[in-house]
Write a protein that holds these residues in place. Structure first.
Motif, PDB file in Angstrom:
ATOM      1  N   PRO A 101      -1.214  -3.626 -27.651  1.00  0.00           N
ATOM      2  CA  PRO A 101      -1.994  -2.471 -27.207  1.00  0.00           C
ATOM      3  C   PRO A 101      -3.492  -2.749 -27.365  1.00  0.00           C
ATOM      4  N   LEU A 102      -4.275  -2.253 -26.425  1.00  0.00           N
ATOM      5  CA  LEU A 102      -5.730  -2.434 -26.493  1.00  0.00           C
ATOM      6  C   LEU A 102      -6.363  -1.051 -26.414  1.00  0.00           C
ATOM      7  N   PRO A 103      -6.499  -0.383 -27.569  1.00  0.00           N
ATOM      8  CA  PRO A 103      -6.956   1.015 -27.562  1.00  0.00           C
ATOM      9  C   PRO A 103      -8.470   1.106 -27.407  1.00  0.00           C
ATOM     10  N   LEU A 104      -8.923   0.965 -26.185  1.00  0.00           N
ATOM     11  CA  LEU A 104     -10.364   0.933 -25.933  1.00  0.00           C
ATOM     12  C   LEU A 104     -11.045   2.246 -26.269  1.00  0.00           C
ATOM     13  N   ASN A 105     -10.237   3.343 -26.317  1.00  0.00           N
ATOM     14  CA  ASN A 105     -10.872   4.620 -26.629  1.00  0.00           C
ATOM     15  C   ASN A 105     -10.758   4.982 -28.117  1.00  0.00           C
ATOM     16  N   ALA A 106     -10.327   4.023 -28.932  1.00  0.00           N
ATOM     17  CA  ALA A 106     -10.234   4.294 -30.370  1.00  0.00           C
ATOM     18  C   ALA A 106     -11.635   4.542 -30.931  1.00  0.00           C
ATOM     19  N   THR A 107     -11.716   5.502 -31.851  1.00  0.00           N
ATOM     20  CA  THR A 107     -13.026   5.824 -32.416  1.00  0.00           C
ATOM     21  C   THR A 107     -13.267   5.057 -33.713  1.00  0.00           C
ATOM     22  N   GLU A 108     -12.191   4.461 -34.257  1.00  0.00           N
ATOM     23  CA  GLU A 108     -12.355   3.687 -35.486  1.00  0.00           C
ATOM     24  C   GLU A 108     -11.985   2.228 -35.221  1.00  0.00           C
ATOM     25  N   ALA A 109     -12.334   1.390 -36.150  1.00  0.00           N
ATOM     26  CA  ALA A 109     -12.015  -0.033 -36.020  1.00  0.00           C
ATOM     27  C   ALA A 109     -10.492  -0.223 -35.969  1.00  0.00           C
ATOM     28  N   VAL A 110     -10.065  -1.125 -35.134  1.00  0.00           N
ATOM     29  CA  VAL A 110      -8.633  -1.361 -34.933  1.00  0.00           C
ATOM     30  C   VAL A 110      -8.337  -2.828 -35.209  1.00  0.00           C
ATOM     31  N   ASN A 111      -7.178  -3.035 -35.827  1.00  0.00           N
ATOM     32  CA  ASN A 111      -6.745  -4.408 -36.046  1.00  0.00           C
ATOM     33  C   ASN A 111      -5.259  -4.495 -35.705  1.00  0.00           C
ATOM     34  N   ILE A 112      -4.911  -5.282 -34.716  1.00  0.00           N
ATOM     35  CA  ILE A 112      -3.520  -5.356 -34.261  1.00  0.00           C
ATOM     36  C   ILE A 112      -3.102  -6.819 -34.200  1.00  0.00           C
ATOM     37  N   SER A 113      -1.893  -7.063 -34.693  1.00  0.00           N
ATOM     38  CA  SER A 113      -1.410  -8.442 -34.698  1.00  0.00           C
ATOM     39  C   SER A 113       0.025  -8.489 -34.187  1.00  0.00           C
ATOM     40  N   GLU A 114       0.325  -9.497 -33.400  1.00  0.00           N
ATOM     41  CA  GLU A 114       1.695  -9.708 -32.910  1.00  0.00           C
ATOM     42  C   GLU A 114       2.066 -11.170 -33.124  1.00  0.00           C
ATOM     43  N   SER A 115       3.306 -11.376 -33.550  1.00  0.00           N
ATOM     44  CA  SER A 115       3.763 -12.753 -33.719  1.00  0.00           C
ATOM     45  C   SER A 115       4.653 -13.155 -32.563  1.00  0.00           C
ATOM     46  N   GLY A 116       4.522 -14.403 -32.167  1.00  0.00           N
ATOM     47  CA  GLY A 116       5.410 -14.944 -31.150  1.00  0.00           C
ATOM     48  C   GLY A 116       6.571 -15.642 -31.815  1.00  0.00           C
ATOM     49  N   SER A 117       7.448 -16.214 -31.009  1.00  0.00           N
ATOM     50  CA  SER A 117       8.612 -16.857 -31.618  1.00  0.00           C
ATOM     51  C   SER A 117       8.661 -18.362 -31.376  1.00  0.00           C
ATOM     52  N   HIS A 118       7.994 -18.865 -30.328  1.00  0.00           N
ATOM     53  CA  HIS A 118       8.047 -20.322 -30.161  1.00  0.00           C
ATOM     54  C   HIS A 118       6.760 -20.945 -29.623  1.00  0.00           C
ATOM     55  N   GLU A 119       6.176 -20.393 -28.570  1.00  0.00           N
ATOM     56  CA  GLU A 119       4.973 -21.024 -28.010  1.00  0.00           C
ATOM     57  C   GLU A 119       3.687 -20.395 -28.529  1.00  0.00           C
ATOM     58  N   ILE A 120       3.822 -19.181 -29.106  1.00  0.00           N
ATOM     59  CA  ILE A 120       2.669 -18.504 -29.686  1.00  0.00           C
ATOM     60  C   ILE A 120       2.981 -18.253 -31.160  1.00  0.00           C
ATOM     61  N   ALA A 121       2.066 -18.626 -32.049  1.00  0.00           N
ATOM     62  CA  ALA A 121       2.262 -18.295 -33.466  1.00  0.00           C
ATOM     63  C   ALA A 121       1.894 -16.827 -33.654  1.00  0.00           C
ATOM     64  N   THR A 122       0.606 -16.502 -33.479  1.00  0.00           N
ATOM     65  CA  THR A 122       0.176 -15.099 -33.588  1.00  0.00           C
ATOM     66  C   THR A 122      -0.962 -14.827 -32.613  1.00  0.00           C
ATOM     67  N   VAL A 123      -1.083 -13.565 -32.263  1.00  0.00           N
ATOM     68  CA  VAL A 123      -2.259 -13.076 -31.543  1.00  0.00           C
ATOM     69  C   VAL A 123      -2.763 -11.881 -32.334  1.00  0.00           C
ATOM     70  N   THR A 124      -4.031 -11.885 -32.665  1.00  0.00           N
ATOM     71  CA  THR A 124      -4.630 -10.786 -33.406  1.00  0.00           C
ATOM     72  C   THR A 124      -5.835 -10.286 -32.631  1.00  0.00           C
ATOM     73  N   LEU A 125      -5.914  -8.972 -32.489  1.00  0.00           N
ATOM     74  CA  LEU A 125      -7.135  -8.448 -31.872  1.00  0.00           C
ATOM     75  C   LEU A 125      -7.789  -7.449 -32.812  1.00  0.00           C
ATOM     76  N   SER A 126      -9.091  -7.533 -32.908  1.00  0.00           N
ATOM     77  CA  SER A 126      -9.864  -6.603 -33.721  1.00  0.00           C
ATOM     78  C   SER A 126     -10.915  -5.982 -32.828  1.00  0.00           C
ATOM     79  N   LEU A 127     -10.934  -4.663 -32.848  1.00  0.00           N
ATOM     80  CA  LEU A 127     -11.872  -3.942 -32.004  1.00  0.00           C
ATOM     81  C   LEU A 127     -12.774  -3.117 -32.916  1.00  0.00           C
ATOM     82  N   ASN A 128     -14.042  -3.395 -32.882  1.00  0.00           N
ATOM     83  CA  ASN A 128     -14.985  -2.648 -33.718  1.00  0.00           C
ATOM     84  C   ASN A 128     -15.957  -1.863 -32.849  1.00  0.00           C
TER      85      ASN A 128
END
Lengths: 176, 274
Positions: A149-176
């Motif tokens: 999820p990319l909560p562009l309308n969030a009013t506070e800082a956001v930190n989201i992380s998802e793990s993959g299973s084979h070709e991606i280890a992790t993806v983390t997004l931080s929105l400030n």
């Protein structure tokens, strides 16, 4: 290696309207993609596409595409179709390379992308539900796709992380 | 020394099977590209063409290469290169230099006739011209059949534009709403079928995924066109698919000669995992 990537400004983008937060709000998006070390007989650095979709899973904007840009006769483009979802939603209609979006493949490890609302039009999208999509395809290897999820309308800082299973280890997004 | 029946005879038998055999003939015709979604430019793909039971393994008879035409996105005929016609399989390669949709297809149009001369059952096969010059229509108790078949596939380089599909107005045809080179598991596929240029209702389409040799069941999917000729299908599994639809039509007059008609439409395509 932290590359400050400037997103391409697409003058035709009707979606890049100033959001509810207005252009006055300084926003910063950090995306960290970790590509796994793989014990395989034949390893090629993966092709990676990062883009934004709306709630109907329609393509909105490209964030980054890493592919084999160094081959003769632009041969690296031959394998872009293996980024299947990105190819059908955006790639097949693009003329490559795209300044500020496309770049060479990267080795296993953590790679950070940073964007701010001054340079990245997608941080000024009109309010709505968006997702960040990361697709990875490796020559003679596998393919994986993650949606965050990319909560562009969030009013506070956001930190989201998802793990993959084979070709991606992790993806983390931080929105400030 | 093994004796092989000539290909022409095999094809004749195959094509006449629907009319002369009581059992349903199981052979499937197919034209199969090595890949169907392509990026980059100035690329080569391979194409196999055969008539077989298994999908997609050649095990019966090759499709005559001269009967297959390739249309480039700009509508011109593209040359088939490295053409090889074997016993069981025809292969060729294509150099794709344009962006857009390429159509690879075989259009068949054949007349068959049968009648009796005394105790003898006579069979005949040929063109409309030959039918007339040989006076086949005047044979005692003659039955004449017209077979129209389309065996098709397509590949796309770059943009997948459904405007690349047009009707010719004869036989069974497909006009897709979902581009046949942009199919994914879990997404609806909407296709519309036409008979002689008009939407055809209640046409049954059968879909079989490739590699059936490694399954115990065919796992066929069927769909029937609605009043406006539409079907909507979801493919549960990724893979290469073969689709067939066929119609038997009552006699109609063609140049004043009564003929029963058999229309067939076949297409191969790829479905990708999400």
């Amino acid at each position: 290696m932290n590359a400050l990537i400037k997103s391409i400004c697409r003058p035709l983008s009707l979606l890049a309207l100033p959001g509810a937060l207005g252009a006055a709000t300084q926003r910063e998006l950090r995306i960290e993609i970790e590509l796994p070390e793989l014990e395989v007989a034949e390893y090629h650095r993966p092709y990676v596409a990062v883009w934004i979709e709306n709630e109907r899973r329609e393509w909105v904007d490209n964030v980054a595409v890493w592919y084999d840009t160094e081959l003769r006769n632009r041969e690296g483009e031959t394998w872009l179709k293996d980024l299947r979802q990105w190819w059908r939603k955006s790639g097949r209609d693009l003329s490559l390379p795209v300044d500020g979006v496309t770049g060479p493949t990267r080795p296993p490890g953590r790679h950070e992308l940073r964007f701010d609302s001054e340079s990245a039009s997608f941080l000024n999208l009109s309010p709505g539900t968006y997702q960040l999509v990361v697709e990875v395809a490796r020559e003679v290897g596998g393919r994986e796709l993650l949606r965050l999820p990319l909560p562009l309308n969030a009013t506070e800082a956001v930190n989201i992380s998802e793990s993959g299973s084979h070709e991606i280890a992790t993806v983390t997004l931080s929105l400030n | 020394m093994k004796h092989y029946p000539s290909l022409k005879l095999a094809l004749a038998l195959l094509l006449t099977a629907p009319f002369f055999a009581l059992s349903v003939q199981a052979h499937r015709q197919w034209i199969l590209p090595s890949t169907s979604v392509i990026s980059g430019s100035d690329l080569w793909i391979g194409v196999d063409a055969a008539i077989s039971n298994d999908l997609f393994f050649a095990n019966h008879v090759a499709m005559p290469p001269e009967s297959i035409e390739v249309l480039a996105p700009d509508g011109t005929l593209l040359e088939k290169q490295f053409v090889q016609r074997g016993k069981i399989r025809t292969t060729f390669e294509l150099n794709l230099q344009q962006q857009g949709t390429y159509h690879i297809r075989r259009k068949g149009s054949t007349l068959f006739a049968r009648w009796q001369e005394g105790e003898e059952n006579k069979r005949w096969r040929g063109t409309l011209e030959e039918l007339k010059t040989e006076g086949i229509a005047d044979k005692p108790g003659v039955e004449i059949f017209r077979s129209l078949s389309r065996i098709e596939t397509s590949v796309v380089v770059g943009p997948a534009d459904i405007d690349a599909f047009e009707l010719e107005g004869e036989g069974l045809e497909l006009l897709p709403e979902t581009h046949p080179n942009d199919l994914f598991v879990g997404e609806p596929v909407r296709w519309r079928f036409f008979q002689d240029g008009a939407p055809v209702s209640e046409l049954e389409l059968t879909f079989v995924r490739g590699n059936d040799r490694f399954r115990n069941q065919v796992e066929a999917i069927t769909a029937v066109t609605d009043a406006d000729g539409w079907i909507e299908v979801h493919f549960p599994k990724a893979g290469r698919y073969w689709m067939e639809g066929a119609l038997r039509l009552d006699a109609t007059q063609i140049d004043g000669i009564a003929m029963k008609r058999s229309y067939t439409y076949v297409r191969t395509f790829e479905v990708f995992p999400e």
